[in-house]
Enzyme design. Sequence first.
Site, PDB file in Angstrom:
ATOM      1  N   GLU A  11      -6.554  -8.001  -0.402  1.00  0.00           N
ATOM      2  CA  GLU A  11      -7.011  -7.943   0.908  1.00  0.00           C
ATOM      3  C   GLU A  11      -8.655  -7.413   0.913  1.00  0.00           C
ATOM      4  OE1 GLU A  11      -4.922  -5.340   3.620  1.00  0.00           O
ATOM      5  OE2 GLU A  11      -3.073  -5.658   2.919  1.00  0.00           O
ATOM      6  N   GLU A  39       0.785  -1.226   0.120  1.00  0.00           N
ATOM      7  CA  GLU A  39      -0.108   0.030  -0.011  1.00  0.00           C
ATOM      8  C   GLU A  39       0.750   1.407   0.079  1.00  0.00           C
ATOM      9  OE1 GLU A  39      -2.770  -0.228   3.106  1.00  0.00           O
ATOM     10  OE2 GLU A  39      -4.146  -1.495   1.982  1.00  0.00           O
TER      11      GLU A  39
HETATM   12  C1  GAL Z   1      -4.318  -2.593   5.201  1.00  0.00           C
HETATM   13  C2  GAL Z   1      -2.769  -3.173   5.180  1.00  0.00           C
HETATM   14  C3  GAL Z   1      -2.688  -4.530   6.057  1.00  0.00           C
HETATM   15  C4  GAL Z   1      -3.601  -4.368   7.517  1.00  0.00           C
HETATM   16  C5  GAL Z   1      -5.086  -3.928   7.005  1.00  0.00           C
HETATM   17  C6  GAL Z   1      -5.898  -3.493   8.246  1.00  0.00           C
HETATM   18  O1  GAL Z   1      -4.335  -1.348   4.668  1.00  0.00           O
HETATM   19  O2  GAL Z   1      -2.104  -3.445   3.995  1.00  0.00           O
HETATM   20  O3  GAL Z   1      -1.337  -5.009   6.520  1.00  0.00           O
HETATM   21  O4  GAL Z   1      -2.684  -3.417   8.143  1.00  0.00           O
HETATM   22  O5  GAL Z   1      -4.991  -2.660   6.552  1.00  0.00           O
HETATM   23  O6  GAL Z   1      -6.050  -4.852   8.982  1.00  0.00           O
END
Ligand code: GAL
Length: 889
Positions: A257, A188
């Site tokens: 994600e 990110e």
């Molecule tokens: C995303 C990040 C993850 C984790 C998630 C929240 O933005 O890439 O590593 O932090 O948020 O759980």
Amino acid sequence: MARRKGLVFFLCLYLSIHCEVTTAAFFKPFNVTYDHRALIIDGKRRMLISAGIHYPRATPEMWPDLIAKSKEGGADVIQTYVFWNGHEPVRGKYNFEGRYDLVKFVKLVGSSGLYLHLRVGPYVCAEWNFGGFPVWLRDIPGIVFRTNNAPFKEEMERFVSKVVNLMREEKLFSWQGGPIIMLQMENEYGNIEHSFGKGGKEYVKWAARMALSLGAGVPWVMCKQPDAPDNIIDSCNAYYCDGFKPNSRDKPILWTEDWDGWYTEWGGRLPHRPVEDLAFAVARFFERGGSFQNYYMYFGGTNFGRTSGGPFYITSYDYDAPIDEYGLLSEPKWGHLKDLHAAIKLCEPALVASDSPIYIKLGPKQEAHVYHTDVQPNGLNLSLSEFRGRCSAFLANIDERKTATVTFRGQKYTIPPWSVSILPDCRNTAFNTAKVGAQTSVKPVEFDFPLVSNHFPVLQLMSHNGMSYISKPWMTVNEPIRIWSTSNFTVQGILEHLNVTKDQSDYLWYATSIYISADDVFFWEKNNVHPKLIIDSIRDILLVFVNGQLIGNAIGHWVKVAQTVQFSPGYNDLTLITQTVGLQNYGAYLEKDGAGIRGEIKLTGFKDGDIDLSKSLWTYQVGLQGEFLKFYLEDNEKAEWAELTHDAIPSTFTWYKTYFDPPAGSEPVALDLASMGKGQAWVNGHHIGRYWTLIAPKDGCKACDYRGPYNSDKCATNCGKPTQTWYHVPRSWLQASHNLLVIFEEVGGNPFDISVKLRSARTICAKVSESHYPSLSKFGDSDFIDQELLKSNKTPEMNLYCQGGDVISSITFASYGNPQGSCQNFVRGSCHAPNSLSIVSQACRGQKSCSLEISDTLFGGDPCQGVVKTLAVEATCSSPSRRGGSSLF
Ligand code: GAL
């Protein structure tokens, strides 16, 4: 050969024996490439479901079961980050052992027949301490993290190459017959790139070049990176990714994600994402052209030791994931997603055979996406049967309130609000995201054990289950509230916390001495004032001691301190402790972030004006005496333990220890530390994490409606209760008896009330109505849709299964008719087939799992005509070896 490997894997799993996974090749070597539609694996486009599991958040003993449960739940891929600070705690000294045995983890994934997406980072965020960066990285001269900075790039390249080379040496890439199909560079970065101006843009290009130069031979992604260069896929991370478009028409739509829950902090509520909404998001993603979706997290696990990030993130990383922190299936989430995955897999042949869907508007807020092709997509060598006549459709109702009835291809479909119906053959609904037919399981505190050990015959207790426990005394020793070792040093002024501790401990002591004259005391008394300690800014926690007594504290992320102090005439010891509670894991310039005391520190209210302590002599000491002398280890003779009595429970800064025998069996174990304040705990020398009994706000936990866009505040639970009271102690860290529990308590608590809990899924329930869909397992596997089966098999089923080695020992409720209520609160309705209980008992008792068709025939005829029939069942699971099953307890 492949089958034998599978067999060995399951033997290892079921017998809980340690099997070294040594086989080099898990698959026939295969290539991974991509086009605009999907990843192409061994020449075939694939629709992939991925399960996020972070290996150090579980123990190696838990890995096989977690991977098997992911596979059983319909995952094709396991995704993990690589945790730099776990692998290189000291610069140049690598650790790939135990929970950091990455090679073993990857091999286990391969041996189970799953693929792996390895997110090397090496920045990971992940609510992990310092975002995965080793703390020594801040000490490299001239370093600026995550930008076009030579010292940083050098360190980053060294670590990334180390990981890629290790994977190659171990033959873990797909083209070597290993499971790794994809990698990730950075994480990110697009969110913070602007903070670095031109340097940021250069860094992205450099990182991409560096990644590609390593010759890993599989695609790389950069998530949330709109300027990802050619040959690197930019992917989406969010609650919903169905509108996402990568930055080139040549790249596929990947969702790295999918946040199926959320993390929380001490004193926070527990986020919960309803599975109906999660399934909706996933179905919409595949509906609108997505091809790879990863659950972040599929299993969240535990931040053991001091690995949690922050500041202030809790020890549990349960995340409301489909597999809970303890490795148990979290239902109905896991089961409903499993059904969803099966439905998506039925569509896979049509999805991969079409370059893009045909969009059909069905209503104001209703739409269909149809994947249908008779045309061979370019470059894909599909056999005739693989593409001809394939048709799958998704019908979506994005209305947040109302059910809609739509007409599609001449047939009517009723779709609940905020849901998607999946039609693998463009005709029959195999699945609707809002209709949850999966089992729900409840995990009550069925077992609550006093802390006991057979080794110290002090007091005989007879428990309610007839087993005899012998309670063990608690021992205690104080942590000195002063500089305790010769490794202290004295300098003028205030030093930054991390520069001194190097994160070897949460705690940093600062001690100075203040002389108070009789004039000052007179001045305070006369004017009825008290001096104050003023500090510009602190983080994360400050404790203030005067002459060994705790007089105040401050908690926060760079907050101002104004603490009234009482001094006595003469010399007074002023001792401060600053503490970190997980290092910052998100944002630009992490290396500058630091902790402890910032800005001016002074004492006000003195007769002759303020005393500036910023320039005083301060003596520094890193950590606790008990930490450095390892009070948490067996036979440590350095601590002078004394027996603790009920009437003399000390409060601040105290060590406690006892021994306990865990309940027998294989169910997950937790320590209930609700009676304690804040501190850290160790079992048999393993650091189980920080604990803190901070209460979540009373409000903000309204009833949850799955409909409409989700955010992490939407369906929170646990209002007005401590955020975390149970702390996972992995079974593999326990022995049958005489387990050493050591606790360091900062603020005061009652260790006598600590107990051991068993986490269990012993009460299981299912509620399925005849308007539901047939079991997807009957449709056969996804390689081929059996159209006849799909049409003929219309009977919904109720499925029950027990986890671990348990079997269904009793049916506590069963009603075929119109039962009301939910699990543990079912009641009969006006319609009830009298033989419900006996039919279900006969089919299920003594079985590990059972399925029953929702049909009148099974229950001896229709108990009430014209009523939509539902079968609700509540059952108890218990170990077959346990005499009388659950009734023992
Ligand atoms: C995303 C990040 C993850 C984790 C998630 C929240 O933005 O890439 O590593 O932090 O948020 O759980």
